[in-house]
Design a protein around this motif. Sequence first.
Motif, PDB file in Angstrom:
ATOM      1  N   GLY A   1       0.787  -1.238   0.000  1.00 24.88           N
ATOM      2  CA  GLY A   1       0.000   0.000   0.000  1.00 24.88           C
ATOM      3  C   GLY A   1       0.812   1.277   0.000  1.00 24.88           C
ATOM      4  N   ALA A   2       2.108   1.179   0.295  1.00 24.00           N
ATOM      5  CA  ALA A   2       2.945   2.384   0.342  1.00 24.00           C
ATOM      6  C   ALA A   2       3.810   2.464  -0.911  1.00 24.00           C
ATOM      7  CB  ALA A   2       3.833   2.361   1.575  1.00 24.00           C
ATOM      8  N   LEU A   3       4.076   3.704  -1.351  1.00 20.40           N
ATOM      9  CA  LEU A   3       4.975   3.868  -2.494  1.00 20.40           C
ATOM     10  C   LEU A   3       6.408   3.896  -1.963  1.00 20.40           C
ATOM     11  CD1 LEU A   3       5.033   4.288  -5.579  1.00 20.40           C
ATOM     12  CD2 LEU A   3       5.100   6.758  -5.143  1.00 20.40           C
ATOM     13  N   CYS A   4       7.237   2.996  -2.491  1.00 19.61           N
ATOM     14  CA  CYS A   4       8.594   2.834  -1.944  1.00 19.61           C
ATOM     15  C   CYS A   4       9.632   2.831  -3.046  1.00 19.61           C
ATOM     16  CB  CYS A   4       8.736   1.487  -1.235  1.00 19.61           C
ATOM     17  SG  CYS A   4       7.523   1.174   0.034  1.00 19.61           S
ATOM     18  N   VAL A   5      10.834   3.297  -2.694  1.00 19.71           N
ATOM     19  CA  VAL A   5      12.006   3.053  -3.531  1.00 19.71           C
ATOM     20  C   VAL A   5      12.823   2.007  -2.775  1.00 19.71           C
ATOM     21  CG1 VAL A   5      14.052   4.069  -4.606  1.00 19.71           C
ATOM     22  CG2 VAL A   5      11.996   5.457  -4.303  1.00 19.71           C
ATOM     23  N   PHE A   6      13.303   0.991  -3.501  1.00 17.95           N
ATOM     24  CA  PHE A   6      14.207   0.026  -2.874  1.00 17.95           C
ATOM     25  C   PHE A   6      15.595   0.249  -3.461  1.00 17.95           C
ATOM     26  CE2 PHE A   6      10.013  -1.908  -2.511  1.00 17.95           C
ATOM     27  CZ  PHE A   6      10.009  -2.365  -1.203  1.00 17.95           C
ATOM     28  N   PRO A   7      16.349   1.201  -2.916  1.00 16.23           N
ATOM     29  CA  PRO A   7      17.655   1.474  -3.513  1.00 16.23           C
ATOM     30  C   PRO A   7      18.553   0.249  -3.377  1.00 16.23           C
ATOM     31  CG  PRO A   7      17.394   2.694  -1.444  1.00 16.23           C
ATOM     32  CD  PRO A   7      16.087   2.041  -1.742  1.00 16.23           C
ATOM     33  N   PRO A   8      19.281  -0.088  -4.447  1.00 17.38           N
ATOM     34  CA  PRO A   8      20.096  -1.298  -4.415  1.00 17.38           C
ATOM     35  C   PRO A   8      21.162  -1.216  -3.316  1.00 17.38           C
ATOM     36  CG  PRO A   8      20.560   0.024  -6.377  1.00 17.38           C
ATOM     37  CD  PRO A   8      19.366   0.623  -5.718  1.00 17.38           C
ATOM     38  N   GLY A   9      21.409  -2.345  -2.691  1.00 20.62           N
ATOM     39  CA  GLY A   9      22.501  -2.401  -1.722  1.00 20.62           C
ATOM     40  C   GLY A   9      22.059  -2.207  -0.285  1.00 20.62           C
ATOM     41  N   PHE A  10      20.753  -2.007  -0.053  1.00 21.90           N
ATOM     42  CA  PHE A  10      20.302  -1.815   1.324  1.00 21.90           C
ATOM     43  C   PHE A  10      19.359  -2.937   1.725  1.00 21.90           C
ATOM     44  CE2 PHE A  10      21.522   2.302  -0.252  1.00 21.90           C
ATOM     45  CZ  PHE A  10      22.224   2.847   0.809  1.00 21.90           C
ATOM     46  N   THR A  11      19.775  -3.673   2.725  1.00 27.08           N
ATOM     47  CA  THR A  11      18.910  -4.736   3.199  1.00 27.08           C
ATOM     48  C   THR A  11      18.742  -4.610   4.706  1.00 27.08           C
ATOM     49  OG1 THR A  11      20.882  -6.112   3.235  1.00 27.08           O
ATOM     50  CG2 THR A  11      19.343  -6.463   1.419  1.00 27.08           C
ATOM     51  N   GLY A  12      17.580  -5.036   5.188  1.00 24.70           N
ATOM     52  CA  GLY A  12      17.316  -4.987   6.618  1.00 24.70           C
ATOM     53  C   GLY A  12      17.635  -6.329   7.242  1.00 24.70           C
ATOM     54  N   ARG A  13      17.047  -6.565   8.411  1.00 16.75           N
ATOM     55  CA  ARG A  13      17.174  -7.895   9.014  1.00 16.75           C
ATOM     56  C   ARG A  13      16.604  -8.905   8.019  1.00 16.75           C
ATOM     57  NH1 ARG A  13      14.134  -6.113  13.788  1.00 16.75           N
ATOM     58  NH2 ARG A  13      15.434  -4.449  14.614  1.00 16.75           N
ATOM     59  N   ASP A  14      16.860 -10.137   8.206  1.00 16.16           N
ATOM     60  CA  ASP A  14      16.451 -11.225   7.307  1.00 16.16           C
ATOM     61  C   ASP A  14      16.675 -10.909   5.824  1.00 16.16           C
ATOM     62  OD1 ASP A  14      14.486  -9.401   7.822  1.00 16.16           O
ATOM     63  OD2 ASP A  14      12.786 -10.763   7.718  1.00 16.16           O
ATOM     64  N   ASP A  15      17.715 -10.039   5.550  1.00 12.30           N
ATOM     65  CA  ASP A  15      18.155  -9.819   4.166  1.00 12.30           C
ATOM     66  C   ASP A  15      17.097  -9.305   3.207  1.00 12.30           C
ATOM     67  OD1 ASP A  15      20.762 -10.287   4.526  1.00 12.30           O
ATOM     68  OD2 ASP A  15      20.728 -12.412   3.921  1.00 12.30           O
ATOM     69  N   MET A  16      15.992  -8.792   3.736  1.00 13.87           N
ATOM     70  CA  MET A  16      14.972  -8.227   2.854  1.00 13.87           C
ATOM     71  C   MET A  16      15.401  -6.841   2.400  1.00 13.87           C
ATOM     72  SD  MET A  16      12.553 -10.416   2.514  1.00 13.87           S
ATOM     73  CE  MET A  16      10.947  -9.672   2.183  1.00 13.87           C
ATOM     74  N   PRO A  17      15.106  -6.482   1.127  1.00 12.50           N
ATOM     75  CA  PRO A  17      15.445  -5.142   0.647  1.00 12.50           C
ATOM     76  C   PRO A  17      14.781  -4.077   1.526  1.00 12.50           C
ATOM     77  CG  PRO A  17      14.469  -6.461  -1.113  1.00 12.50           C
ATOM     78  CD  PRO A  17      14.441  -7.296   0.117  1.00 12.50           C
ATOM     79  N   LEU A  18      15.529  -3.030   1.833  1.00 13.87           N
ATOM     80  CA  LEU A  18      15.047  -1.981   2.731  1.00 13.87           C
ATOM     81  C   LEU A  18      14.343  -0.895   1.924  1.00 13.87           C
ATOM     82  CD1 LEU A  18      15.512  -1.933   5.798  1.00 13.87           C
ATOM     83  CD2 LEU A  18      17.458  -0.413   5.383  1.00 13.87           C
ATOM     84  N   PRO A  19      13.097  -0.562   2.304  1.00 13.78           N
ATOM     85  CA  PRO A  19      12.390   0.454   1.512  1.00 13.78           C
ATOM     86  C   PRO A  19      12.659   1.867   2.013  1.00 13.78           C
ATOM     87  CG  PRO A  19      10.883  -0.491   3.132  1.00 13.78           C
ATOM     88  CD  PRO A  19      12.239  -1.116   3.375  1.00 13.78           C
ATOM     89  N   LEU A  20      12.668   2.809   1.083  1.00 11.22           N
ATOM     90  CA  LEU A  20      12.592   4.220   1.428  1.00 11.22           C
ATOM     91  C   LEU A  20      11.150   4.593   1.092  1.00 11.22           C
ATOM     92  CD1 LEU A  20      14.478   6.559   2.352  1.00 11.22           C
ATOM     93  CD2 LEU A  20      14.717   7.172  -0.045  1.00 11.22           C
ATOM     94  N   ILE A  21      10.347   4.816   2.127  1.00 12.70           N
ATOM     95  CA  ILE A  21       8.913   5.052   1.900  1.00 12.70           C
ATOM     96  C   ILE A  21       8.698   6.496   1.473  1.00 12.70           C
ATOM     97  CG2 ILE A  21       6.623   5.076   2.970  1.00 12.70           C
ATOM     98  CD1 ILE A  21       7.627   2.822   4.787  1.00 12.70           C
ATOM     99  N   ILE A  22       8.127   6.692   0.295  1.00 13.35           N
ATOM    100  CA  ILE A  22       7.947   8.075  -0.160  1.00 13.35           C
ATOM    101  C   ILE A  22       6.480   8.504  -0.174  1.00 13.35           C
ATOM    102  CG2 ILE A  22      10.119   8.120  -1.420  1.00 13.35           C
ATOM    103  CD1 ILE A  22       8.613   7.744  -3.989  1.00 13.35           C
ATOM    104  N   ARG A  23       5.563   7.537  -0.051  1.00 12.16           N
ATOM    105  CA  ARG A  23       4.158   7.910   0.182  1.00 12.16           C
ATOM    106  C   ARG A  23       3.535   6.811   1.019  1.00 12.16           C
ATOM    107  NH1 ARG A  23       1.494   8.382  -5.052  1.00 12.16           N
ATOM    108  NH2 ARG A  23       0.891   6.234  -4.651  1.00 12.16           N
ATOM    109  N   LYS A  24       3.109   7.206   2.218  1.00 11.11           N
ATOM    110  CA  LYS A  24       2.550   6.203   3.128  1.00 11.11           C
ATOM    111  C   LYS A  24       1.237   5.679   2.576  1.00 11.11           C
ATOM    112  CE  LYS A  24       4.063   9.125   6.567  1.00 11.11           C
ATOM    113  NZ  LYS A  24       3.671  10.006   7.635  1.00 11.11           N
ATOM    114  N   SER A  25       0.769   4.578   3.139  1.00 10.34           N
ATOM    115  CA  SER A  25      -0.458   3.973   2.604  1.00 10.34           C
ATOM    116  C   SER A  25      -1.663   4.901   2.785  1.00 10.34           C
ATOM    117  CB  SER A  25      -0.707   2.602   3.241  1.00 10.34           C
ATOM    118  OG  SER A  25      -0.592   2.716   4.640  1.00 10.34           O
TER     119      SER A  25
END
Length: 574
Positions: free
Chosen positions: A283-307
């Motif tokens: 539901g949120a608009l996100c950029v997943f910039p390459p090279g950023f992962t969170g716990r459990d190796d999931m891509p980390l989002p930069l949220i630019i529009r919340k749901s």
Amino acid sequence: MTDPQLVLAERVQQALGTAFGPEYATEDPLIRPSQFADYQANVALSLAKRLRRAPREVAQALLEALDTTDITAEISGPGFLNLTLGDDWIAGQAVRRLRDERLGVPRPAEPRTVVIDYSAPNAAKEMHVGHLRTTIVGDTLARTHEHVGNRVIRQNHLGDWGTPFGMLIEHLLDIGEEEALRRLAAGDGNAYYQEARLKFDTDPAFEERSRRRVPLLQGGDPETLRLWHEFIEYTKRYFNHVYTLLGVTLTDDDIAGESMYNPMLADVCEELTHAGVAEVSEGALCVFPPGFTGRDDMPLPLIIRKSDGGYGYATTDLAAIRYRIRDLKADRILYVVGATQSLHFQMVFESARVAGWLHDDVHAEHVQIGSVLGSDGKMFKTRSGKSIKLTELLEEGVVRAEAVIADRGYDPAVRRQIARQVGMGAVKYADLSVSHDSEYVFDFDRMLALTGNTGPYLQYATARIRSIFRTGSYDPADATGPIRLGHPAERALALQLLRFGSVVEAVAELSEPHRLCNYLFDLAQAFTSFYEGCPVLKAEDEDVRQSRLALSALTLRVLLQGLHLLGIEVPERM
Ligand code: ARG
């Protein structure tokens, strides 16, 4: 180019080319200060392995190829090349510096547009020592780039927008506009915020009103906008009060707060979506910039529009970076912001790169600012643990500075002015003299010490040189040499004076004001040794006196210019 280290580097590079072939002429000659000479070149040691020759043999070949006009060279130890500049060369360069209004600071081949984002306090909260430090470091970088000859655009990214303004406006209506604005202008923003927050958390009706106020603000309801405007105006007055006290160069024209980007946010989201850079996730608009992962190796989002459709800090920063590149035509953007926001900026920069906004010709850098700690090693607050009003802290600095300056029967207004210069100089120098990304402990006693690497020490050293000229009734502007170097302390001082230009250049290039502090401290110490060993006014010989006056005049100018770049005022007397 008269920086001694650069002159020697060029010479050794020439010799490298002559001795080993043109491909070696760009080798770093590894020039370092030396105990036994002015400098030493260490390149023979690093090159020996590659050339499969003994280091001393490499050094010997270099020595033979070296142009030794104005310098003497000899091999020492395992293969160091010791280099000593001729006294006449140093003296001649120092005299040239006296005539150079830029004191050896080179102009950039091509001036660049440097956007500097600094200070950036939040209108809804108290400005704290962290903002103080980004303000001070940013201001020095702005002054330095301007002095070097770049086009500087200051951007004060005020936190002046977002959901908290719903409750802040409702609180303003509750306590009455007049009372609220009086308190904001006085710098009571923090207490104000906390009261609003408390009501929000405990009073459901207030919470409801606050929530309803947010869309009114974002939708441009005139009365809501008017209240918001008042709120911001009064907070700005307080920020300006702090800037004036500190002698910071920011003005209202430099304000480009979060609210300024509000009309651009939807378009930024659209452009990023269109370019395939942003995607909807849960539901949120996100950029997943390459090279950023969170716990459990999931891509980390930069949220630019919340749901819920709302925009946040990241959206504003993407709009800001696009604006700085497209509209301000930045070549380089410096973000002088707390180190704790490192991940945020890495993700914003990487997203901007993927979007094609940042590329090889436009650089964005996060100049990370370390935390300011209290004597307990925790984030600096006050002794009582409540957060302190910044103006009160700065005033305390001024009062304490009064105790440091000598009592010469000054007029009270003059005395107060000197105390302000010394107190603020001490606070600023403490922020600037440690590398910007390290933490340090806020300690008035240490900052205000007249000995050691402090602002007041440098102010005092400068005032003392002025007093030499006053006592002898000489005008520093008339001290033009010629310079003769007889005593080792004269030579050491002159050599140090020639380094100024490359230090300033390095501060601009690397965003490291502490380099200038260290340099000025070394210079002041070199002057002290000179002054102890070489009588100036009492010199027997007129030529010697003129030469020493010239060295003193150049030292005075370099100290004044250097301190000016640091934003530190120098009292005429101390
Ligand atoms: N207002 C923010 C804070 O207090 C700092 C803003 C820094 N600049 C930026 N472009 N995000 O943490």
